[in-house]
Design a protein around this motif. Structure first.
Motif, PDB file in Angstrom:
ATOM      1  N   TRP A 185       0.867  -1.366   0.114  1.00 31.92           N
ATOM      2  CA  TRP A 185      -0.063   0.012   0.162  1.00 31.92           C
ATOM      3  C   TRP A 185       0.815   1.178  -0.015  1.00 31.92           C
ATOM      4  O   TRP A 185       1.979   1.044   0.450  1.00 31.92           O
ATOM      5  N   ASN A 186       0.335   2.340  -0.682  1.00 25.48           N
ATOM      6  CA  ASN A 186       0.947   3.635  -0.456  1.00 25.48           C
ATOM      7  C   ASN A 186       0.757   4.107   0.849  1.00 25.48           C
ATOM      8  O   ASN A 186      -0.035   3.664   1.686  1.00 25.48           O
ATOM      9  N   HIS A 187       1.913   4.860   1.261  1.00 25.66           N
ATOM     10  CA  HIS A 187       1.918   5.790   2.480  1.00 25.66           C
ATOM     11  C   HIS A 187       0.627   6.595   2.671  1.00 25.66           C
ATOM     12  O   HIS A 187       0.037   6.955   1.351  1.00 25.66           O
ATOM     13  N   ILE A 188       0.020   6.833   3.658  1.00 23.58           N
ATOM     14  CA  ILE A 188      -1.359   7.351   4.010  1.00 23.58           C
ATOM     15  C   ILE A 188      -1.161   8.742   4.643  1.00 23.58           C
ATOM     16  O   ILE A 188      -0.309   8.852   5.758  1.00 23.58           O
ATOM     17  N   ARG A 189      -1.451   9.898   3.833  1.00 25.84           N
ATOM     18  CA  ARG A 189      -1.236  11.147   4.301  1.00 25.84           C
ATOM     19  C   ARG A 189      -2.127  11.574   5.383  1.00 25.84           C
ATOM     20  O   ARG A 189      -3.201  11.331   5.139  1.00 25.84           O
ATOM     21  N   ARG A 191      -5.065  13.694   7.035  1.00 26.55           N
ATOM     22  CA  ARG A 191      -6.015  14.646   6.299  1.00 26.55           C
ATOM     23  C   ARG A 191      -6.401  15.537   7.291  1.00 26.55           C
ATOM     24  O   ARG A 191      -7.155  16.315   7.091  1.00 26.55           O
ATOM     25  N   MET A 232      -6.421   5.927   8.472  1.00 30.06           N
ATOM     26  CA  MET A 232      -6.614   5.411   7.174  1.00 30.06           C
ATOM     27  C   MET A 232      -7.866   6.148   6.642  1.00 30.06           C
ATOM     28  O   MET A 232      -8.968   6.051   7.527  1.00 30.06           O
ATOM     29  N   PRO A 237      -6.229   3.077   2.082  1.00 25.61           N
ATOM     30  CA  PRO A 237      -4.940   3.678   1.579  1.00 25.61           C
ATOM     31  C   PRO A 237      -4.795   3.394   0.015  1.00 25.61           C
ATOM     32  O   PRO A 237      -5.616   2.477  -0.716  1.00 25.61           O
ATOM     33  N   ASP A 313      -4.452  10.244  13.229  1.00 25.90           N
ATOM     34  CA  ASP A 313      -4.569  11.494  12.286  1.00 25.90           C
ATOM     35  C   ASP A 313      -5.156  12.361  13.061  1.00 25.90           C
ATOM     36  O   ASP A 313      -6.549  12.543  13.488  1.00 25.90           O
ATOM     37  N   GLU A 344       2.815  11.504   7.414  1.00 22.50           N
ATOM     38  CA  GLU A 344       2.278  10.140   6.635  1.00 22.50           C
ATOM     39  C   GLU A 344       2.258   9.064   7.696  1.00 22.50           C
ATOM     40  O   GLU A 344       3.330   9.142   8.627  1.00 22.50           O
TER      41      GLU A 344
END
Length: 386
Positions: A185-189, A191, A232, A237, A313, A344
């Motif tokens: 999976w991509n990194h999760i920025r 929000r 997430m 993600p 987050d 992230e």
């Protein structure tokens, strides 16, 4: 002597995370069980060099190897970012020891990373004046994670780092069973502001009820965040091709197969997965939307590991409220804590089978996360990077 192999199976699975702040949900681990601990040497330098995804992969590899070795039998484990802990029943101890040593050899061979590791009977932990208790937290209908209390796991980790306990090394070519381990999976920025990594531990001499009260306050504040601070997004993600962790996954999956051949195979399989996850098109029994939803539900972003750990987050105002509770608890001699912020989060996954929903997903901050937050406690100071 009574058979304790079924001990973990008898523990109720709690769905209320906040209730696990107190001792009521925890059961004493039997004396004849054996605790395993592992920790990456020099993880701070690896973080500086941008290798934290590899660090996370090795920590998760410890768990994947033990779950695979248990052949479907549930066992308690804890992912710590730059290390891991687990426990097994007596008849499983020799197998667990071999697999743990094999992961050590693999980490050195594939990544030139030294992994400290040891196994110690629970009876020895109690003889040293500590306890080891475990509970089970059920974030979804399909999986549960172990929660630890009593100070025994933290004590064993400290003994490991001090060099007083250690595992006999395996042969250099030992190959652990890491089937199902991935990081695609991509990194999760963030929000809502920042990805906040939070680590707490009871201060020496603190009363358990005072510790629980402080933790309840922190969890309540975190629960006020959007979706409890889950890092997430609701639909999971993002994905890209080739996936950012494909090279690392190839080192985990190739075993005795040439690395290039495994990398090529993963490129092909990950391309297919990318297509279905991006398009949402179903493939037989595989429903991409359902799978994404289960990834979110099964994510391990908060836990009790002789203290509270969270990857949130978090917006700036809530971050300040959390920090105020922590500062007050520290001044009163109740908690020690470390905080670390980054842009992230990242995830390392263990997916034994795509055919069911029992896959697990370990979440950490992408710039050092738990390891950096814990470092602030080790240094005897609390720190918040702004």
């Amino acid at each position: 002597m009574r058979d304790t192999a079924e001990f973990y199976d008898t523990i109720p699975k709690a769905s209320d995370f906040d209730a696990l702040a107190g001792d009521g949900s925890y059961r004493p681990m039997p004396d004849d069980w054996v605790l395993g601990v592992a920790d990456i040497v020099g993880s701070t330098q690896h973080i500086v060099e941008g290798r934290y995804k590899i660090v996370n992969m090795i920590g998760a590899a410890v768990i994947a190897s033990q779950v695979n070795a248990a052949d479907g039998r549930a066992l308690p484990y804890m992912f710590g970012g730059d290390g891991a802990g687990f426990a097994v029943w007596p008849d499983q101890a020799d197998t667990a020891r071999r697999e743990l040593a094999a992961v050590q050899a693999w980490a050195k061979r594939e990544f030139d990373i030294d992994l400290r590791a040891a196994m110690i009977p629970v009876s020895h932990i109690r003889n040293a004046g500590h306890d080891l208790r475990v509970a089970r937290y059920k974030p979804s209908q399909n999986i549960d994670y172990a929660m630890f209390s009593g100070g025994g796991l933290s004590w064993a980790e400290a003994e490991l780092k001090a060099g007083t306990i250690a595992l006999d090394p395996a042969l250099q070519d030992a190959v652990p069973n890491l089937d199902g381990l991935s990081c695609r999976w991509n990194h999760i920025r963030a929000r809502h502001g920042t990805i906040l990594s939070l680590v707490t531990e009871p201060a020496p001499g603190a009363l358990p009820e005072d510790v629980a009260t402080a933790i309840h306050k922190i969890v309540a504040i975190a629960d006020s965040l959007d979706r409890g601070g889950h890092p997430m997004p609701p639909d999971g993600p993002g994905v890209s091709w080739p996936p950012p962790g494909l090279g690392i996954e190839a080192h985990a999956a190739h075993g005795t197969t040439p690395l290039w051949r495994t990398r090529l195979s993963l490129l092909i399989h990950s391309l297919m997965a990318w297509f279905f996850l991006r398009s949402g098109v179903k493939a037989g029994d595989f429903d991409p939307a359902h799978y994404r939803n289960m990834v979110v539900q099964n994510a391990d972003f908060r836990k009790f590991d002789d203290g509270l750990k969270m990857t949130l987050d978090c917006d700036p105002d809530t971050q300040k409220r959390i920090e105020q509770v922590l500062q007050d608890a520290e001044k009163k001699g109740i908690l020690r804590y470390g905080l670390f912020t980054q842009d992230e989060a990242m995830m390392t996954c263990f997916v034994p089978s795509m055919a069911d929903d029992s896959h697990v997903h370990f979440v950490d901050g992408a710039a050092g996360g738990y390891a950096q937050a814990t470092l602030k406690i080790k240094g005897g100071e609390s720190y918040l990077r702004r």
